[in-house]
Motif scaffolding. Structure first.
Motif, PDB file in Angstrom:
ATOM      1  N   LEU B 136       0.838  -1.197   0.000  1.00 55.13           N
ATOM      2  CA  LEU B 136       0.000   0.000   0.000  1.00 55.13           C
ATOM      3  C   LEU B 136       0.874   1.248   0.000  1.00 55.13           C
ATOM      4  O   LEU B 136       0.539   2.264  -0.589  1.00 55.13           O
ATOM      5  CB  LEU B 136      -0.944  -0.008   1.204  1.00 55.13           C
ATOM      6  N   GLU B 137       2.032   1.125   0.664  1.00 55.45           N
ATOM      7  CA  GLU B 137       3.000   2.222   0.671  1.00 55.45           C
ATOM      8  C   GLU B 137       3.500   2.485  -0.759  1.00 55.45           C
ATOM      9  O   GLU B 137       3.542   3.628  -1.235  1.00 55.45           O
ATOM     10  CB  GLU B 137       4.175   1.816   1.569  1.00 55.45           C
ATOM     11  N   ILE B 138       3.836   1.411  -1.448  1.00 56.17           N
ATOM     12  CA  ILE B 138       4.377   1.548  -2.801  1.00 56.17           C
ATOM     13  C   ILE B 138       3.366   2.206  -3.745  1.00 56.17           C
ATOM     14  O   ILE B 138       3.714   3.015  -4.583  1.00 56.17           O
ATOM     15  CB  ILE B 138       4.809   0.162  -3.355  1.00 56.17           C
ATOM     16  N   VAL B 139       2.087   1.858  -3.598  1.00 55.87           N
ATOM     17  CA  VAL B 139       1.096   2.455  -4.495  1.00 55.87           C
ATOM     18  C   VAL B 139       0.444   3.697  -3.879  1.00 55.87           C
ATOM     19  O   VAL B 139      -0.583   4.173  -4.366  1.00 55.87           O
ATOM     20  CB  VAL B 139      -0.005   1.447  -4.901  1.00 55.87           C
ATOM     21  N   ASN B 140       1.049   4.219  -2.813  1.00 56.77           N
ATOM     22  CA  ASN B 140       0.557   5.451  -2.182  1.00 56.77           C
ATOM     23  C   ASN B 140      -0.874   5.355  -1.675  1.00 56.77           C
ATOM     24  O   ASN B 140      -1.666   6.267  -1.853  1.00 56.77           O
ATOM     25  CB  ASN B 140       0.638   6.624  -3.170  1.00 56.77           C
ATOM     26  N   LEU B 141      -1.200   4.251  -1.043  1.00 57.25           N
ATOM     27  CA  LEU B 141      -2.560   4.119  -0.514  1.00 57.25           C
ATOM     28  C   LEU B 141      -2.538   3.846   0.985  1.00 57.25           C
ATOM     29  O   LEU B 141      -3.474   3.294   1.527  1.00 57.25           O
ATOM     30  CB  LEU B 141      -3.305   2.987  -1.219  1.00 57.25           C
ATOM     31  N   ARG B 142      -1.460   4.224   1.628  1.00 61.88           N
ATOM     32  CA  ARG B 142      -1.396   4.017   3.069  1.00 61.88           C
ATOM     33  C   ARG B 142      -2.515   4.819   3.736  1.00 61.88           C
ATOM     34  O   ARG B 142      -2.751   5.963   3.381  1.00 61.88           O
ATOM     35  CB  ARG B 142      -0.051   4.481   3.596  1.00 61.88           C
ATOM     36  N   GLY B 143      -3.197   4.206   4.691  1.00 66.46           N
ATOM     37  CA  GLY B 143      -4.282   4.889   5.374  1.00 66.46           C
ATOM     38  C   GLY B 143      -5.649   4.560   4.788  1.00 66.46           C
ATOM     39  O   GLY B 143      -6.668   4.917   5.337  1.00 66.46           O
ATOM     40  N   PHE B 144      -5.640   3.858   3.656  1.00 68.65           N
ATOM     41  CA  PHE B 144      -6.909   3.507   3.016  1.00 68.65           C
ATOM     42  C   PHE B 144      -7.316   2.079   3.329  1.00 68.65           C
ATOM     43  O   PHE B 144      -8.338   1.610   2.833  1.00 68.65           O
ATOM     44  CB  PHE B 144      -6.797   3.647   1.493  1.00 68.65           C
ATOM     45  N   GLU B 145      -6.501   1.375   4.147  1.00 71.57           N
ATOM     46  CA  GLU B 145      -6.687  -0.078   4.236  1.00 71.57           C
ATOM     47  C   GLU B 145      -8.073  -0.504   4.721  1.00 71.57           C
ATOM     48  O   GLU B 145      -8.558  -1.564   4.355  1.00 71.57           O
ATOM     49  CB  GLU B 145      -5.581  -0.718   5.074  1.00 71.57           C
ATOM     50  N   GLN B 158      -7.561   1.449  -9.153  1.00 75.88           N
ATOM     51  CA  GLN B 158      -6.470   1.012 -10.013  1.00 75.88           C
ATOM     52  C   GLN B 158      -5.243   0.648  -9.177  1.00 75.88           C
ATOM     53  O   GLN B 158      -4.608  -0.373  -9.385  1.00 75.88           O
ATOM     54  CB  GLN B 158      -6.140   2.176 -10.961  1.00 75.88           C
ATOM     55  N   ARG B 159      -4.942   1.497  -8.201  1.00 76.13           N
ATOM     56  CA  ARG B 159      -3.776   1.243  -7.355  1.00 76.13           C
ATOM     57  C   ARG B 159      -3.966  -0.006  -6.511  1.00 76.13           C
ATOM     58  O   ARG B 159      -3.032  -0.778  -6.305  1.00 76.13           O
ATOM     59  CB  ARG B 159      -3.530   2.428  -6.419  1.00 76.13           C
ATOM     60  N   VAL B 160      -5.185  -0.189  -6.001  1.00 75.95           N
ATOM     61  CA  VAL B 160      -5.453  -1.402  -5.220  1.00 75.95           C
ATOM     62  C   VAL B 160      -5.224  -2.633  -6.097  1.00 75.95           C
ATOM     63  O   VAL B 160      -4.592  -3.606  -5.673  1.00 75.95           O
ATOM     64  CB  VAL B 160      -6.897  -1.409  -4.668  1.00 75.95           C
ATOM     65  N   ALA B 161      -5.716  -2.551  -7.340  1.00 73.07           N
ATOM     66  CA  ALA B 161      -5.559  -3.699  -8.245  1.00 73.07           C
ATOM     67  C   ALA B 161      -4.078  -4.006  -8.472  1.00 73.07           C
ATOM     68  O   ALA B 161      -3.677  -5.172  -8.501  1.00 73.07           O
ATOM     69  CB  ALA B 161      -6.257  -3.422  -9.569  1.00 73.07           C
ATOM     70  N   ILE B 162      -3.278  -2.961  -8.600  1.00 77.32           N
ATOM     71  CA  ILE B 162      -1.843  -3.159  -8.816  1.00 77.32           C
ATOM     72  C   ILE B 162      -1.196  -3.760  -7.566  1.00 77.32           C
ATOM     73  O   ILE B 162      -0.432  -4.725  -7.639  1.00 77.32           O
ATOM     74  CB  ILE B 162      -1.172  -1.836  -9.208  1.00 77.32           C
ATOM     75  N   ALA B 163      -1.551  -3.199  -6.406  1.00 77.82           N
ATOM     76  CA  ALA B 163      -0.983  -3.706  -5.153  1.00 77.82           C
ATOM     77  C   ALA B 163      -1.367  -5.167  -4.950  1.00 77.82           C
ATOM     78  O   ALA B 163      -0.543  -5.997  -4.560  1.00 77.82           O
ATOM     79  CB  ALA B 163      -1.483  -2.865  -3.977  1.00 77.82           C
ATOM     80  N   ARG B 164      -2.621  -5.481  -5.252  1.00 75.56           N
ATOM     81  CA  ARG B 164      -3.103  -6.843  -5.056  1.00 75.56           C
ATOM     82  C   ARG B 164      -2.334  -7.833  -5.937  1.00 75.56           C
ATOM     83  O   ARG B 164      -2.013  -8.939  -5.528  1.00 75.56           O
ATOM     84  CB  ARG B 164      -4.597  -6.893  -5.394  1.00 75.56           C
ATOM     85  N   ALA B 165      -2.033  -7.377  -7.161  1.00 74.25           N
ATOM     86  CA  ALA B 165      -1.337  -8.273  -8.080  1.00 74.25           C
ATOM     87  C   ALA B 165       0.143  -8.400  -7.735  1.00 74.25           C
ATOM     88  O   ALA B 165       0.761  -9.423  -8.008  1.00 74.25           O
ATOM     89  CB  ALA B 165      -1.505  -7.781  -9.509  1.00 74.25           C
ATOM     90  N   LEU B 166       0.699  -7.360  -7.108  1.00 73.66           N
ATOM     91  CA  LEU B 166       2.138  -7.375  -6.844  1.00 73.66           C
ATOM     92  C   LEU B 166       2.509  -8.007  -5.513  1.00 73.66           C
ATOM     93  O   LEU B 166       3.663  -8.366  -5.295  1.00 73.66           O
ATOM     94  CB  LEU B 166       2.690  -5.948  -6.879  1.00 73.66           C
ATOM     95  N   VAL B 167       1.524  -8.144  -4.618  1.00 73.24           N
ATOM     96  CA  VAL B 167       1.842  -8.548  -3.257  1.00 73.24           C
ATOM     97  C   VAL B 167       2.404  -9.973  -3.210  1.00 73.24           C
ATOM     98  O   VAL B 167       3.159 -10.327  -2.311  1.00 73.24           O
ATOM     99  CB  VAL B 167       0.602  -8.388  -2.348  1.00 73.24           C
ATOM    100  N   ASN B 168       2.056 -10.778  -4.200  1.00 65.28           N
ATOM    101  CA  ASN B 168       2.563 -12.142  -4.240  1.00 65.28           C
ATOM    102  C   ASN B 168       3.981 -12.230  -4.782  1.00 65.28           C
ATOM    103  O   ASN B 168       4.503 -13.319  -4.959  1.00 65.28           O
ATOM    104  CB  ASN B 168       1.669 -13.013  -5.128  1.00 65.28           C
ATOM    105  N   ARG B 169       4.577 -11.074  -5.084  1.00 66.49           N
ATOM    106  CA  ARG B 169       5.909 -11.011  -5.687  1.00 66.49           C
ATOM    107  C   ARG B 169       6.010 -11.917  -6.916  1.00 66.49           C
ATOM    108  O   ARG B 169       6.813 -12.858  -6.951  1.00 66.49           O
ATOM    109  CB  ARG B 169       6.966 -11.402  -4.670  1.00 66.49           C
ATOM    110  N   PRO B 170       5.153 -11.660  -7.907  1.00 69.52           N
ATOM    111  CA  PRO B 170       5.208 -12.497  -9.113  1.00 69.52           C
ATOM    112  C   PRO B 170       6.459 -12.180  -9.912  1.00 69.52           C
ATOM    113  O   PRO B 170       7.071 -11.130  -9.723  1.00 69.52           O
ATOM    114  CB  PRO B 170       3.958 -12.077  -9.891  1.00 69.52           C
ATOM    115  N   LYS B 171       6.840 -13.096 -10.786  1.00 68.79           N
ATOM    116  CA  LYS B 171       7.955 -12.794 -11.681  1.00 68.79           C
ATOM    117  C   LYS B 171       7.497 -11.894 -12.809  1.00 68.79           C
ATOM    118  O   LYS B 171       8.279 -11.156 -13.386  1.00 68.79           O
ATOM    119  CB  LYS B 171       8.510 -14.094 -12.267  1.00 68.79           C
ATOM    120  N   VAL B 172       6.214 -12.029 -13.131  1.00 67.59           N
ATOM    121  CA  VAL B 172       5.676 -11.262 -14.248  1.00 67.59           C
ATOM    122  C   VAL B 172       4.347 -10.646 -13.835  1.00 67.59           C
ATOM    123  O   VAL B 172       3.530 -11.296 -13.191  1.00 67.59           O
ATOM    124  CB  VAL B 172       5.430 -12.171 -15.467  1.00 67.59           C
TER     125      VAL B 172
END
Lengths: 290, 397
Positions: B136-145, B158-172
């Motif tokens: 959430l920090e990376i996508v600037n959504l801290r405080g929205f949790e 949009q940012r939530v969607a990105i954070a959700r997809a990245l949290v698993n540390r995918p390769k792609v």
């Protein structure tokens, strides 16, 4: 513009007032009064009707119990069917929908009479059981000597009748919610590592709760107040609220004041049930709207 | 930047008789930002869905890190997706949306008796919390949790969607037109943001868009697609400066595409006049398509001009004028800061590096004439029109 459009609502408002609000008021008045005494001087205000209600606790209990069982059975059958219908192709959907709707085009009483002749002691099912030797097998195993299985005039038959008659009302709302569900949500869950079970438990099921809630309401409410089903299939052995009320208005126990009071109490209990359920479903409902 | 991570090899996708992907070969490098660019129905989303595991190619192979993954279901791939319309879970709040992937557990690979065993292990709550907050920090959504996702704006979703997809540390990370629903300004911001996240997290982004500007601005590699085929793969500069055929030239930026003949190395003939250019390696007298970008044309007086024409329309665009000039019946678009009134006669000059010569292709003669320019421009600028087309395409799939 807005005022003009609201004119269209007037017939409905009048209808509601004439046939919903006024009858409820009349019922309320009835339930709080008692028939004139021998002197014949009009209605007396009294709470007797309500205090006398405790005599009927078993009927209340049975009604709600059977309605709950019927609702749960409907849910257990209805959810998987709705789920399959929503997942399968349009061909299966059409056939399944036709099969679900078809019985609804036949008169309600006719359908229930049909069940009577099926469940009768010498009805179709018992004849079938006899033919295939199920009854003699049962007698052989248990050492008893029955000629038929008692199916009609049991609470089980009443539940069967309710499930049969009200199942479509469970399937349709769940089906429509599942159909409208955005498939990309399921893909998103899969994408995030959820297997089929997890997808269902964490996404599909919670998002279909509004449909489940309206299905439960639409099955539970008519089940708890039914009288035809319990009379035809229960055969008087399991009197339910509907029968009790009918008896007060049209039957031998003629006492519309008590009947009105029972109706009021039932209405309040059902209302409370619905409020509690809707409270649980509120969050999801809003979410799905969006 | 040189290690190959994903390879599509001879991939074909067809529904009934309709071929959606026609023998696609594509190599995607580790840690690169690759964009699949093309008009709707070109097969770009299909390609993405094949990589995500939502579609299995009719024939051909999908390789991930050298292993064939055609039959690996989406939930077992080390790939995550940002969906076109976000597909956030409406019954969960921001925190739970982002935490969803972590709650599914972590795949641990163990070596046992020479064979690899993959096991799902539950992630402790404290770690989930920490990783979600980090994202959430990376996508600037801290405080929205604690907010419900349905109460967020488009950009925040949009940012939530990105954070959700990245949290698993995918390769792609796969992104399917992620900025399509945002307004212009927010789009520009998010483009920067996505690029920053990609560089910060050092993962491969595969990005699908029909917006050529977006593709040029963000990508390391652009793959231009049309009709289920890859038309060209290259860096944004290559794609813009050295388009391989008329389709690419027309789709990327504005182009005047003219029939020409290569008279010799570095000599091209258009409108029966020979011009110096820098292109070599064609047959003598080979018919070619010549691309001239609108900004590479200088307007001079009629007498000095290599070609002479009449101005038929002028549109003020802020930085420059879009001037449509009629040369011998062929309408050119010229972008210039000099104002030439409608109806005036002008001449033009083009430097040798302003010509780009391409082999003839199936697209020759289909693009590059600006006689219907204004209508075309309206279409490009009408976002609702594009959105509808996209939706149609998605529905068909």
């Amino acid at each position: 513009m807005k005022n003009k459009r609201s004119l269209f609502a007037i017939p409905y408002v009048v209808w509601m007032a004439l046939f919903v609000v006024i009858p409820i008021v009349i019922m309320l008045v009835y339930s709080l009064t008692t028939a004139a005494s021998d002197a014949g001087e009009g209605l007396h205000l009294t709470f007797e009707n309500f205090t006398g209600m405790f005599d009927y606790v078993t009927v209340f209990g049975r009604s709600f119990w059977l309605a709950i069982i019927a609702t749960v059975v409907c849910l257990l059958i209805g959810y998987p069917v709705s789920y399959l219908m929503a997942k399968e192709g349009p061909g299966f959907q059409r056939v399944a929908m036709a099969l679900i709707m078809l019985p609804m085009w036949i008169n309600f009483l006719l359908r229930t009479y049909a069940w009577m002749s099926i469940l009768e002691n010498n009805g179709l099912l018992n004849q079938l059981f006899q033919k295939i030797g199920l009854i003699s097998l049962y007698n052989h195993i248990t050492g008893s000597d029955v000629e038929y299985f008692q199916m009609i005039r049991t609470p089980g038959a009443v539940v069967l009748g309710m499930v049969y008659n009200y199942l479509p009302f469970m399937i349709l709302p769940i089906y429509s919610v599942l159909c409208k569900m955005d498939n990309s949500l399921i893909e998103a869950a899969q994408d995030l590592g959820a297997g089929a079970g997890e997808v269902f438990r964490r996404v599909t099921l919670p998002l279909s709760l509004p449909g489940v809630l309206s299905g439960v309401t639409m099955v539970f409410v008519p089940s708890v107040s039914t009288f035809a089903i319990s009379r035809l299939l229960g055969g008087g052995t399991s009197m339910m609220l509907g029968d009790l009320i009918e008896n007060q208005f049209l039957g031998g126990a003629y006492n519309p004041h008590l009947g009105a009071a029972i109706s009021m109490v039932m209405m309040v209990i059902v209302l409370i049930c619905m409020l509690v359920m809707n409270h649980f479903g509120e969050g999801e409902e809003q979410a799905v709207m969006l | 930047m040189s290690k190959e991570l994903i390879r599509l090899s001879n991939c074909v996708m067809s529904y009934d008789d309709e071929i959606v992907l026609d023998h696609i070969d594509l190599s995607i490098q580790d840690k690169e930002f690759l964009t699949l660019l093309g008009p709707s129905g070109c097969g770009k989303t299909t390609t993405l869905r094949i990589i995500g595991g939502f579609l299995t190619p009719t024939s051909g192979d999908v390789l991930f890190d050298g292993h064939r993954i055609n039959d690996v279901p989406p939930h077992k791939r080390m790939v995550n997706t940002v969906f076109q319309r976000y597909a956030l879970f409406p019954h969960l709040n921001v925190f739970e949306n982002v935490a969803f992937g972590l709650r599914m557990g972590q795949t641990v690979v163990e070596q046992e008796g020479g064979s690899e065993i993959r096991r799902k292990v539950k992630i402790p709550e404290a770690e989930i919390h920490q990783r979600v907050m980090e994202m959430l920090e990376i996508v600037n959504l801290r405080g929205f949790e604690k907010r419900p996702v349905t109460a967020l704006s488009g950009g925040q979703q949009q940012r939530v969607a990105i954070a959700r997809a990245l949290v698993n540390r995918p390769k792609v990370l796969l992104l399917d037109e992620p900025l399509g629903a945002l307004d212009m300004r927010l789009r520009k911001d998010m483009q920067q943001e996505l690029k920053r996240i990609q560089q910060e997290m050092e993962i491969t982004f595969i990005y699908v868009t029909h917006d050529q500007e977006e593709a040029l601005a963000m990508s390391d590699t652009v793959v231009v697609m049309d009709g289920g085929r890859i038309q060209q793969v290259g860096s944004p500069e290559d794609i813009y400066n050295e388009p391989r055929n008329a389709f690419v030239a027309d789709f990327i930026g504005e182009s005047n595409i003219i029939d020409g003949v290569m008279r010799a190395d570095c000599v091209v003939e258009i409108f029966n006049r020979r011009f110096q250019c820098l292109d070599k390696g064609f047959e003598k007298d080979e018919p070619v398509d010549v691309v001239i970008r609108p900004e590479d044309v200088d307007i001079v007086s009629e007498a000095e001009g290599q070609l002479k024409g009449t101005v038929t329309s002028v549109t003020f665009k802020g930085v420059h004028y879009d001037t449509i000039v009629d040369f011998y019946g062929f309408k050119w678009l010229i972008q210039t800061t000099d104002f030439c009134p409608e109806g005036s006669r002008i001449g033009i000059k083009i430097d040798p590096d302003g010509f780009h010569v391409m082999k003839k292709s199936q697209y020759s003669g289909m693009f590059g004439d600006y006689s219907s320019y204004s209508e075309e421009y309206d279409e490009i600028n009408d976002p609702t029109l594009l959105d509808e087309e996209e939706e149609d395409a998605a529905d068909e799939e």
